[in-house]
Scaffold this motif. Sequence first.
Motif, short mmCIF file in Angstrom:
data_model
loop_
_atom_site.label_atom_id
_atom_site.label_comp_id
_atom_site.label_asym_id
_atom_site.label_seq_id
_atom_site.Cartn_x
_atom_site.Cartn_y
_atom_site.Cartn_z
N THR A 322 0.81 -1.21 0.00
CA THR A 322 0.00 0.00 0.00
C THR A 322 0.85 1.26 0.00
OG1 THR A 322 -0.15 -0.17 2.41
CG2 THR A 322 -1.94 -1.13 1.11
N ARG A 325 2.12 1.53 -3.52
CA ARG A 325 1.04 1.38 -4.50
C ARG A 325 1.45 0.41 -5.61
NH1 ARG A 325 -3.15 4.76 -4.33
NH2 ARG A 325 -3.51 4.60 -6.58
N ARG A 443 -8.20 -5.05 -6.09
CA ARG A 443 -7.06 -4.26 -6.55
C ARG A 443 -6.10 -5.09 -7.39
NH1 ARG A 443 -4.98 -2.23 -0.82
NH2 ARG A 443 -5.33 -4.45 -0.51
#
Length: 471
Positions: A322, A325, A443
């Motif tokens: 995270t 990214r 994601r």
Amino acid sequence: MPEVREFTLPDLGEGLTEAEIARWLVEVGDVVAIDQPVVEVETAKAMVEVPCPYGGVVTARFGAEGDEIPVGAPLVTVASAPTGGDGKPAVNGVEVVDGTRVPSAQRAASAGSGTSASGTSGGKEGSGNVLVGYGTSEAPRRRRRAARPAAPAPSPAPTRPRPAPRAPVARADEPADARTRAPLAVISPLVRRIAREHGIDLHTVPGSGPQGLILRADVERAAARPEPAAAPTAHAAAPPAEPQGERVPLKGLRGAVADKLARSRREIPDATCWVDADATELLAARRAMNAAGPKISLLALLGRICVAALARYPELNSTVDTERREVVRLPAVHLGFAAQTERGLVVPVVKDAHRRDAQGLTHEIQRLTDAARDGRLSPAELTGGTFTLNNYGVFGVDGSTPIINHPEAAMLGVGRIVPKPWVHEGELAVRHVVQLSLTFDHRVCDGGTAGGFLRYVADCVEHPAVLLRTL
């Protein structure tokens, strides 16, 4: 005089910040040797016996069985008694010297400057072993200052009345009652960080640890408490009424599972797809395998199917960084499987599942399941998974929407296999049908990839010969 040393709960590794006292192994007054286990604690990972790096007589224990204490909190104090000629420690003020029982005070007087009969200082005794996060090196001894000759007393000076002490001045950003508050009973930096992130004043949090110590669970409980609505009048709002009923603390393994599931829901945008599959041929293939050799478990066959599907759809064997990214696709498949135990739900991990056949998976799954039920799983056997298989069909349910085991990207849920009417080869027949559910991190892939993975798994369940392409 014997030196009393305090032994605190060490850092047990794997990011653990607290542990629950499961069983005391010593009583006050017991004589313990160096590295002798003194307490058994239960962490969020496993049961651990904690050895004390000091030898001597236990003078105090801190905490009762069932109490949760943070890393760094005191466990026991040990009086390091001097040893006699046969190497046995002195107990109750008596030690053995050359076969004769001698009072410790008399022995200490003959020892000169605190050196034992062997010529070594009793205060230097310590463990050669080191657990994660703490050592056993002796603290530096204080240096004794040389005595100075007394200086002649000065002539008395005329006395003046001492000014009254000045009242402390509160800072502009400090609450008005800050100077009247008691010092905070907080040890863990993690507790302070969680309180800061949730905007919680630690002075208002009652501590449930030893001597009022504020634990992580106390802060999380305060964070979960809803804030009272603003009162329409100028009067202070009444505190919200707490629900009545039995309260079960979320601590130990149950607390760790709750934290992980909540984090998964907060951070992962998950989606679920499912399909019914005819498992009749898979059950027939398993019967043929078991008739020809060692028993193969159904969970191992499903695990082998998942490994083959992940080779085709590597997006689901990944994790998300995270901070940067980025989606990190992992080179190895470490297959976790959900196991229900008396301590709660655990997820043992079969390392390098992609290198094991069905027989190898069966053996490793059985070994880990037995260890889980006995509470013998190590932290390494409970971490590092990349994909999880959850067979909730053993509870007699058909379907579910699994919660992803953070920080993985997907979990396959398997319901019970039951006879149902099914159209087979153009005719209605009774077949053994199972529902398969895939929850995935949206994601890492879109629905097309997730659907392709689940369809391939279902095809292998319905036609096990499909697996021959990847064996």
